[in-house]
Enzyme design. Structure first.
Site, PDB file in Angstrom:
ATOM      1  CG  ASP A  92      -0.230   0.237   2.518  1.00  0.00           C
ATOM      2  OD1 ASP A  92       0.720  -0.523   2.808  1.00  0.00           O
ATOM      3  OD2 ASP A  92      -0.599   1.168   3.256  1.00  0.00           O
ATOM      4  CD  GLU A 156       4.006   1.236   7.045  1.00  0.00           C
ATOM      5  OE1 GLU A 156       4.674   1.699   7.990  1.00  0.00           O
ATOM      6  OE2 GLU A 156       3.766   1.898   6.010  1.00  0.00           O
TER       7      GLU A 156
END
Length: 451
Positions: A92, A156
């Protein structure tokens, strides 16, 4: 770089690495599904799963984590009785901010001035490619000498803790002798660095309300309490005159005793405008690695364009607080919330809500894994000794893994050196750093297996 088969293989694989990184960067995998389609993150996760299967990984799985995102897991068996190494990265990314401010499209990997530009190129899709390069080089030169687990996290950057909660519920999944977190970076290009500490973090949303509705500033301004002004006042209370973070009850005088960070180099790395002062006191390393730091991430209030002459009835902000090792993030959250509530002026109604948290981390740099990495980096970076630096950012998973597997050694390396400008406009990765760190990781795995 000294000639050796691993280095030669990695060098030959760099064109493939660039093509693969371009494919990964093309996924707009921001794990905020109010802003970006969930299908973009799912596409990136499936790409990684397919890549692991192609490398011979078994038990490849898309893990549905409690925060609504997916992490990708794979296992590559090594020789009998071999040690197990967990390799971590996240796919991500941060939003690109103002796309118009990018010199090239943020989700299109573009080569310019010897660097590859694109959101996630360094943080941390490049880290996933680094792991793949290291494993491919070992496979081409006698095989991978350890059992390898790969985990690629899907949220994250959001700090929502999905993988942490999943790991706690399935503690056997990520067990390993050593864990390599590929999400930090060298202190500068060409200086091999492991990150020995990480600051923890907390995210708090504050809402201030003063009126039942907005009022005409000419008719009521001067006596009607302005919620936006109240919010500005309370946010200003979080900093001393020199810009140091001031949260009631939170110590801010710790010192860093490792690698020094010269002020002029920091000004250059941070691209501080000429004539603008740095904030805080102590050395730069003290300020960014050893002390708390507050940042106002966003404020909800009327934009300048289209603003009306009104006294605002309500306003809110998102506040980030980074906390150094030795400070419990949960306690820091309570102190921050109490500070915000105590410093809200004029009896305004105030609500605070924690929306994310991660603990700080300190590694044991005396462990065998660190010696194996130092030897590997000495080959990948001839003439350079491995350095130890702090990291102002947070990787909440580190503490979860340290708590679940207290005997595991944890190393932090990666591609996010200062020129990478992670989280900012025009993020980029140095292909030379990608190549050298991939060699270092491959040699580390070999050294660690033989140790």
């Amino acid at each position: 770089m000294s000639s050796n088969p691993v280095a030669e293989t990695v060098a030959s694989l760099m064109p493939r690495a660039r093509a693969e990184l371009a494919e990964l960067v093309a996924f707009q995998s921001v794990a905020d599904f109010d802003q970006y389609p969930k299908s973009e993150s799912e596409g990136a996760a499936n790409w990684i799963a397919d890549a692991l299967r192609a490398e011979g990984f078994t038990d490849v799985a898309l893990l549905d984590t409690p925060d609504g995102t997916q992490s990708v897991y794979g296992y590559l068996p090594g020789p009998e009785s071999a040690k197990t190494v967990l390799l971590y990265a996240h796919y991500d990314v941060q939003p690109p901010l103002d796309e118009a401010g990018w010199t090239s499209p943020p989700f299109e990997l573009t080569e310019r001035d010897g660097r590859w530009y694109g959101r996630g190129a360094a943080d941390c899709k490049g880290g996933l490619i680094m792991h793949l390069l290291a494993l491919r080089a070992l496979k081409a030169d006698g095989g991978v000498p350890v059992n390898v687990k790969v985990i690629a996290e899907g949220s994250e950057e959001q700090g929502t803790g999905g993988l942490e909660r999943y790991a706690e519920e399935h503690p056997e999944l990520l067990t390993a002798d050593t864990i390599v977190i590929g999400d930090t970076g060298n202190f500068r290009v060409d200086l091999p660095t492991v990150t020995s500490t990480l600051r923890g973090m907390t995210l708090v949303r504050i809402q201030v309300d003063t009126l039942e509705g907005n009022l005409h500033s000419g008719q009521f301004g001067g006596a009607a309490p302005d919620a936006l002004a109240a919010l500005i006042r309370v946010l200003d209370s979080l900093r001393a005159e020199d810009g140091s973070t001031t949260v009631d009850g939170l110590s801010g005088d710790s010192v860093w005793d490792g690698l020094a960070y010269e002020e002029e180099q920091f000004r250059k790395d941070a691209k501080v405008l000429e004539g603008v002062e740095l904030i805080g006191s102590g050395t730069v390393a003290d300020r960014i690695w050893a002390r708390p730091a507050v940042t106002v991430l966003g404020i909800d209030c009327p934009p300048v364009v289209g603003a009306t002459p009104s006294v605002q009835a309500g306003a809110r902000a998102l506040v980030s607080l980074r906390v150094p090792p030795g400070v419990d993030a949960g306690e820091a959250t309570k102190l921050l919330q109490a500070h915000l509530e105590a410093h809200t002026p004029w009896g305004a109604r105030v609500r605070t809500e924690q929306i994310g948290q991660g603990q700080a981390f300190r590694a044991d740099t005396t462990s065998p894994a660190y010696r194996a990495m130092a030897d590997a980096m000495a080959v990948a970076y001839p003439g350079q000794d491995m350095q130890y630096a702090g990291q102002g950012g947070s990787i909440p998973l580190c503490n979860t893994l340290a708590a679940l597997y207290p005997q595991a050694e944890i190393l932090l390396i990666g591609l996010s050196e200062p020129e990478a400008q992670i989280h900012a406009l025009n993020e980029s990765v140095s292909p030379e750093e990608l190549e050298r760190l991939s060699v270092a990781e491959a040699l580390f795995l070999r050294n660690y297996a033989a140790g």
